[in-house]
Design an enzyme around this catalytic site. Structure first.
Site, PDB file in Angstrom:
ATOM      1  CE1 TYR A  43      -0.087  -2.012 -11.706  1.00  0.00           C
ATOM      2  CE2 TYR A  43      -1.143  -0.340 -10.341  1.00  0.00           C
ATOM      3  CZ  TYR A  43       0.000  -0.990 -10.787  1.00  0.00           C
ATOM      4  OH  TYR A  43       1.224  -0.604 -10.306  1.00  0.00           O
ATOM      5  CD  GLU A 102       3.163  -3.472 -10.690  1.00  0.00           C
ATOM      6  OE1 GLU A 102       2.973  -2.330 -11.098  1.00  0.00           O
ATOM      7  OE2 GLU A 102       4.083  -4.189 -11.117  1.00  0.00           O
TER       8      GLU A 102
END
Ligand code: ADP
Ligand code: MG
Length: 385
Positions: free
Chosen positions: A109, A197
């Protein structure tokens, strides 16, 4: 402003951030054509909507052949995709991304966002990518790495290394990862992003770093200096009332309650929402017509609020400063004549030309309830719903 994954990946490509090969498609034929050009199977068919969690909702599927691309496209295009981010009503899928399937060694992530508290751009990263990052953050916060970058200094070499070591990037991929993160930072700043993101960022079986998913949010207040990015806006994905309000320079945000309210000035609007809640009711929207609103703006504001089926009563709270009360009252009368009001409307008005404003409303023959002050107005509108 949100953009689709395929658009975010176009921006990534421009900055040299590695992404899988792929293209957007609007039909079965187009999807199959793109799939054949990707140099082999499997390929991935991905629903393009402004929400995450598509994989779990059935909006991301792997196809082993051209025929399967066809079948999956038929399945996904036009489907109503429900994810934890769309709410129970879901979103209709109108386009898909067809991209090369990757051999994944690990899913990480990585995100960049503005941290108001420290006035920094914060880089967040975790080895636990590809899954619900909110759950990781709440259950095992120690698994989230945070690196704060002072925007006046820009990103430093040691910060790139901090993130890379924290993520346990294999040594073969180290150089590529650092270059990518530096480019992501530049992309973030140059495009006035509020969020970038990548979930998951993958390490492939042959040690390549790739952004498998991409989310880019651009600060709407900075759009005036990014005219080139305006074409990325997808009105289909936005709230129709918010789109309508933005045409008239009205600051409007749709909420869950049933008391519509029209206020001039953002601070007064916030206070009005609080006082509606205090009186035991729930605001249906935030609507700031602005200090210098015209009669036409008031008219549009009322029309937009009345479009909303969940609104059961309206509270109009105006302080007549630059917007005089008589001008405002004329706007209300015009709007009511054109749209027709069939729900209770409570008006609280103070300030310049208030007597004239009240006279206009009283003589209009409209069924309006007037309030003496804010508290009285909130109580009356709460009683009405
Ligand atoms: P969402 O976050 O909306 O669920 P993602 O783009 O993250 O959508 O995709 C969900 C999952 O699907 C990823 O975690 C990954 O495992 C898989 N996936 C997505 N794109 C590819 C691809 N090009 N090749 C292989 N697997 C993929
Ligand atoms: Mg994802």
């Amino acid at each position: 402003m949100k953009v689709h994954e395929y658009q975010a990946k176009e921006i990534f490509r421009k900055y040299g951030v590695p992404v899988p090969e792929g293209k957007v498609a609007f039909s079965r034929d187009e999807a199959q054509g793109i799939a054949d050009g990707l140099g082999g199977y499997p390929v991935v068919v991905k629903a393009q909507i402004h929400a995450g969690g598509r994989g779990k909702g059935g909006g991301v599927k792997l196809a082993a052949s051209n025929d399967e691309v066809g079948t999956l496209t038929d399945e996904i295009l036009g489907m109503n995709l429900v994810t934890h981010q769309t709410g129970p009503e879901g979103k209709e899928v109108k386009k898909i991304l067809v991209e090369a399937g990757q051999k994944i060694a690990s899913e990480l992530y990585l995100s960049l966002l503005v941290d108001r508290e420290s006035a920094c751009i914060v880089i967040m990263a975790s080895r636990e990518g590809g899954m619900d990052i909110e759950a990781v953050a709440s259950k095992t916060p120690e698994k989230i790495i945070k690196v704060y970058v002072d925007p006046l200094c820009g990103i430093q070499g040691y910060q790139l290394r901090d993130v890379a070591f924290g993520l346990d990037i294999p040594s073969k991929a180290m150089k590529q990862f650092s270059a990518m993160l530096k480019q992501l930072y530049t992309l973030f700043v140059e495009n006035d992003c509020s969020l970038v993101e990548i979930n998951p960022l993958i390490i492939t079986e042959d040690d390549q770093v790739l952004a498998l998913d991409a989310k880019v949010d651009i600060d709407s207040n900075a759009m005036f200096r990014h005219k080139d990015l305006l074409s990325l806006r997808d009105l289909d994905e936005e709230d129709p009332q918010e789109v309508e309000a933005s045409k008239f320079n009205l600051n409007y945000i749709n909420l869950d309650g049933n008391v519509g309210n029209i206020v001039n000035g953002a601070g007064l609007a916030m206070a009005t929402m609080d006082i509606i809640k205090n009186a035991g009711a729930e605001p249906a929207n935030f609507m700031d017509v602005g200090g210098g609103a015209t009669a036409e703006m008031v008219e549009n504001a009322l029309r937009i609020i009345l479009m909303d089926q969940k609104v059961k009563a309206v509270l109009i709270n105006i302080f007549g400063g630059i917007l005089r009360c008589d001008v405002f009252a004329e706007g209300v009368v015009q709007a009511a004549k054109k749209t027709g009001i069939n729900i209770p409307v409570v008006v609280r008005m103070e300030g310049t030309n208030v007597e004239e404003g009240k006279r206009i409303l009283a003589e209009s023959g409209l069924n309006l309830t007037s309030a003496v002050d804010l508290k009285d107005a909130a109580a009356k509108v709460a009683a009405a719903v």
